[in-house]
Design a protein around this motif. Sequence first.
Motif, PDB file in Angstrom:
ATOM      1  N   ASP A  88       0.759  -1.210  -0.092  1.00  0.00           N
ATOM      2  CA  ASP A  88       0.120   0.160   0.111  1.00  0.00           C
ATOM      3  C   ASP A  88       0.678   1.291  -0.011  1.00  0.00           C
ATOM      4  O   ASP A  88       0.340   2.490   0.365  1.00  0.00           O
ATOM      5  CB  ASP A  88      -1.041  -0.017   1.112  1.00  0.00           C
ATOM      6  CG  ASP A  88      -0.090  -0.115   2.470  1.00  0.00           C
ATOM      7  OD1 ASP A  88       1.138  -0.180   2.427  1.00  0.00           O
ATOM      8  OD2 ASP A  88      -0.895  -0.171   3.535  1.00  0.00           O
ATOM      9  N   THR A  89       2.232   1.270  -0.222  1.00  0.00           N
ATOM     10  CA  THR A  89       2.947   2.301  -0.272  1.00  0.00           C
ATOM     11  C   THR A  89       3.373   2.492  -1.900  1.00  0.00           C
ATOM     12  O   THR A  89       4.275   3.615  -2.059  1.00  0.00           O
ATOM     13  CB  THR A  89       4.274   2.320   0.632  1.00  0.00           C
ATOM     14  OG1 THR A  89       4.944   1.088   0.237  1.00  0.00           O
ATOM     15  CG2 THR A  89       3.599   2.531   2.043  1.00  0.00           C
ATOM     16  N   ASN A  91       3.078   3.777  -5.103  1.00  0.00           N
ATOM     17  CA  ASN A  91       2.033   4.531  -5.971  1.00  0.00           C
ATOM     18  C   ASN A  91       2.486   4.399  -7.396  1.00  0.00           C
ATOM     19  O   ASN A  91       3.537   4.372  -7.824  1.00  0.00           O
ATOM     20  CB  ASN A  91       2.242   6.145  -5.620  1.00  0.00           C
ATOM     21  CG  ASN A  91       1.571   6.368  -4.280  1.00  0.00           C
ATOM     22  OD1 ASN A  91       0.710   5.608  -3.760  1.00  0.00           O
ATOM     23  ND2 ASN A  91       1.896   7.665  -3.675  1.00  0.00           N
ATOM     24  N   ASP A 110      -3.034   6.444  -6.092  1.00  0.00           N
ATOM     25  CA  ASP A 110      -2.567   6.718  -4.664  1.00  0.00           C
ATOM     26  C   ASP A 110      -2.834   5.609  -3.674  1.00  0.00           C
ATOM     27  O   ASP A 110      -3.896   5.512  -3.178  1.00  0.00           O
ATOM     28  CB  ASP A 110      -3.172   8.178  -4.413  1.00  0.00           C
ATOM     29  CG  ASP A 110      -2.777   8.674  -3.039  1.00  0.00           C
ATOM     30  OD1 ASP A 110      -1.874   7.849  -2.462  1.00  0.00           O
ATOM     31  OD2 ASP A 110      -2.810   9.840  -2.756  1.00  0.00           O
ATOM     32  N   ALA A 111      -1.829   5.160  -3.289  1.00  0.00           N
ATOM     33  CA  ALA A 111      -2.214   3.728  -2.764  1.00  0.00           C
ATOM     34  C   ALA A 111      -2.366   4.048  -1.220  1.00  0.00           C
ATOM     35  O   ALA A 111      -2.797   3.167  -0.706  1.00  0.00           O
ATOM     36  CB  ALA A 111      -0.837   2.809  -2.522  1.00  0.00           C
ATOM     37  N   THR A 112      -2.385   5.389  -0.842  1.00  0.00           N
ATOM     38  CA  THR A 112      -2.813   5.675   0.574  1.00  0.00           C
ATOM     39  C   THR A 112      -4.204   5.335   0.748  1.00  0.00           C
ATOM     40  O   THR A 112      -4.686   5.085   1.936  1.00  0.00           O
ATOM     41  CB  THR A 112      -2.817   7.238   0.705  1.00  0.00           C
ATOM     42  OG1 THR A 112      -1.191   7.697   0.333  1.00  0.00           O
ATOM     43  CG2 THR A 112      -3.075   7.647   2.203  1.00  0.00           C
ATOM     44  N   TYR A 113      -4.957   5.263  -0.298  1.00  0.00           N
ATOM     45  CA  TYR A 113      -6.435   5.121  -0.266  1.00  0.00           C
ATOM     46  C   TYR A 113      -6.846   3.621  -0.414  1.00  0.00           C
ATOM     47  O   TYR A 113      -8.010   3.516  -0.561  1.00  0.00           O
ATOM     48  CB  TYR A 113      -7.009   6.131  -1.227  1.00  0.00           C
ATOM     49  CG  TYR A 113      -7.064   7.697  -0.834  1.00  0.00           C
ATOM     50  CD1 TYR A 113      -7.533   8.226   0.064  1.00  0.00           C
ATOM     51  CD2 TYR A 113      -6.006   8.475  -1.833  1.00  0.00           C
ATOM     52  CE1 TYR A 113      -7.309   9.752   0.388  1.00  0.00           C
ATOM     53  CE2 TYR A 113      -5.643   9.559  -1.480  1.00  0.00           C
ATOM     54  CZ  TYR A 113      -6.284  10.251  -0.331  1.00  0.00           C
ATOM     55  OH  TYR A 113      -6.064  11.560  -0.185  1.00  0.00           O
ATOM     56  N   TYR A 114      -6.070   2.700  -0.613  1.00  0.00           N
ATOM     57  CA  TYR A 114      -6.522   1.469  -0.835  1.00  0.00           C
ATOM     58  C   TYR A 114      -5.936   0.502   0.136  1.00  0.00           C
ATOM     59  O   TYR A 114      -4.883   0.905   0.635  1.00  0.00           O
ATOM     60  CB  TYR A 114      -5.848   1.027  -2.299  1.00  0.00           C
ATOM     61  CG  TYR A 114      -6.590   1.814  -3.253  1.00  0.00           C
ATOM     62  CD1 TYR A 114      -7.947   1.298  -3.859  1.00  0.00           C
ATOM     63  CD2 TYR A 114      -6.123   3.152  -3.646  1.00  0.00           C
ATOM     64  CE1 TYR A 114      -8.525   1.993  -4.886  1.00  0.00           C
ATOM     65  CE2 TYR A 114      -7.010   3.824  -4.988  1.00  0.00           C
ATOM     66  CZ  TYR A 114      -8.012   3.141  -5.391  1.00  0.00           C
ATOM     67  OH  TYR A 114      -8.688   3.881  -6.178  1.00  0.00           O
ATOM     68  N   GLN A 115      -6.686  -0.583   0.404  1.00  0.00           N
ATOM     69  CA  GLN A 115      -6.314  -1.718   1.335  1.00  0.00           C
ATOM     70  C   GLN A 115      -4.935  -2.163   0.786  1.00  0.00           C
ATOM     71  O   GLN A 115      -4.978  -2.863  -0.215  1.00  0.00           O
ATOM     72  CB  GLN A 115      -7.358  -2.685   1.594  1.00  0.00           C
ATOM     73  CG  GLN A 115      -7.127  -3.720   2.548  1.00  0.00           C
ATOM     74  CD  GLN A 115      -8.205  -4.727   2.487  1.00  0.00           C
ATOM     75  OE1 GLN A 115      -9.113  -4.616   1.963  1.00  0.00           O
ATOM     76  NE2 GLN A 115      -8.120  -5.554   3.353  1.00  0.00           N
ATOM     77  N   ASN A 116      -4.163  -2.761   1.882  1.00  0.00           N
ATOM     78  CA  ASN A 116      -2.938  -3.639   1.368  1.00  0.00           C
ATOM     79  C   ASN A 116      -3.267  -4.925   1.452  1.00  0.00           C
ATOM     80  O   ASN A 116      -3.739  -5.437   2.371  1.00  0.00           O
ATOM     81  CB  ASN A 116      -1.784  -3.403   2.335  1.00  0.00           C
ATOM     82  CG  ASN A 116      -0.576  -4.243   1.909  1.00  0.00           C
ATOM     83  OD1 ASN A 116      -0.841  -4.833   0.915  1.00  0.00           O
ATOM     84  ND2 ASN A 116       0.208  -4.269   2.913  1.00  0.00           N
ATOM     85  N   ASN A 149       9.440   0.516  -4.071  1.00  0.00           N
ATOM     86  CA  ASN A 149       8.286  -0.282  -3.728  1.00  0.00           C
ATOM     87  C   ASN A 149       7.666  -0.925  -4.774  1.00  0.00           C
ATOM     88  O   ASN A 149       7.186  -0.274  -5.995  1.00  0.00           O
ATOM     89  CB  ASN A 149       7.171   0.630  -2.886  1.00  0.00           C
ATOM     90  CG  ASN A 149       7.374   1.259  -1.793  1.00  0.00           C
ATOM     91  OD1 ASN A 149       7.954   0.590  -0.924  1.00  0.00           O
ATOM     92  ND2 ASN A 149       7.428   2.604  -1.786  1.00  0.00           N
TER      93      ASN A 149
END
Length: 215
Positions: A88-89, A91, A110-116, A149
Motif C-alpha cells: 500500500d505504499t 504509487n 494513490d495507494a494511501t486510499y487502498y487496502q494492502n 516499492n
Amino acid sequence: MDSFLTEHFPYGDTFVSPTWTKQALIGQFSVKYSDGSYPYCMLMAPGTIQEDPITTATTPDERSLKFKFPFPARIVGVCVRNGRGGNDTANVDYVLYNLSNTILASLNYDATYYQNQFTKYLRLFFPTPPVVNANTWLRLSIKPATTTNNWFWHINNVPSVAAMDCMPDGRDMHMSTRTDGGAWTDSTTSRPFIALMIDRLHDGQVSDIIRIPAA
C-alpha cells in the motif's frame, strides 16, 4: 475457466488411487485444432502465469497493454489485478498513449486510499475519458513512482500467437514494454491482467458515439 473467480465451481480434482481430492487451483484448458489455430472461448488462454514486479529501477521500467478496437469507443478507466507482494505504499500512474507516445489520458493510483491485500482488483477512472478511433493502436502503460516499492503485474504467457485468439480481442491485445522512455518492445504472446472499462461505442447504425446501456 477463470481460476481467479470465487464461485468454486467447476473445480479441479486430482486422483491418487483410490481417492479424488478437490484442488484450490483450476487448470486452464482450450481446444487446439490440427492446423495450430484456436477457437475463441471468451476466457483466458492456456499459458504460464507470471507475477512481474516493477519499479523505476527495473528493466523494463514501463509496461503496457498494446491494443486496438474494431470500433470507436470511449475509455472511462481501467481494471487491473495487483499480484501477491503488492503493497500500500506503491504509487503508480496509468497512462494511455497513441503510437506517437502522445498522452491521451492518465490517472494516478494513490495507494494511501487502498487496502494492502495480497491479491486485489482495482477499478480506476480517468478524469477525462478519451474517445479513441477504430483500428488504431494504443498503449495503456503502468509507470511506477519509486525505486523501492514493487508493483506486481500478473501476465499470461501463452504458447503461440494463435493461442491469443482464445481471448477477447485476440491478437489485438498484447504486452509492450520499454525502459527509460526509449523504444517499445512488443510481446505478442503475452497479455497483462488489465482490462479497459468502456461506456460508449459505435453501434454501426448512427454517426455518433452512443452510451451503453442507452439512457
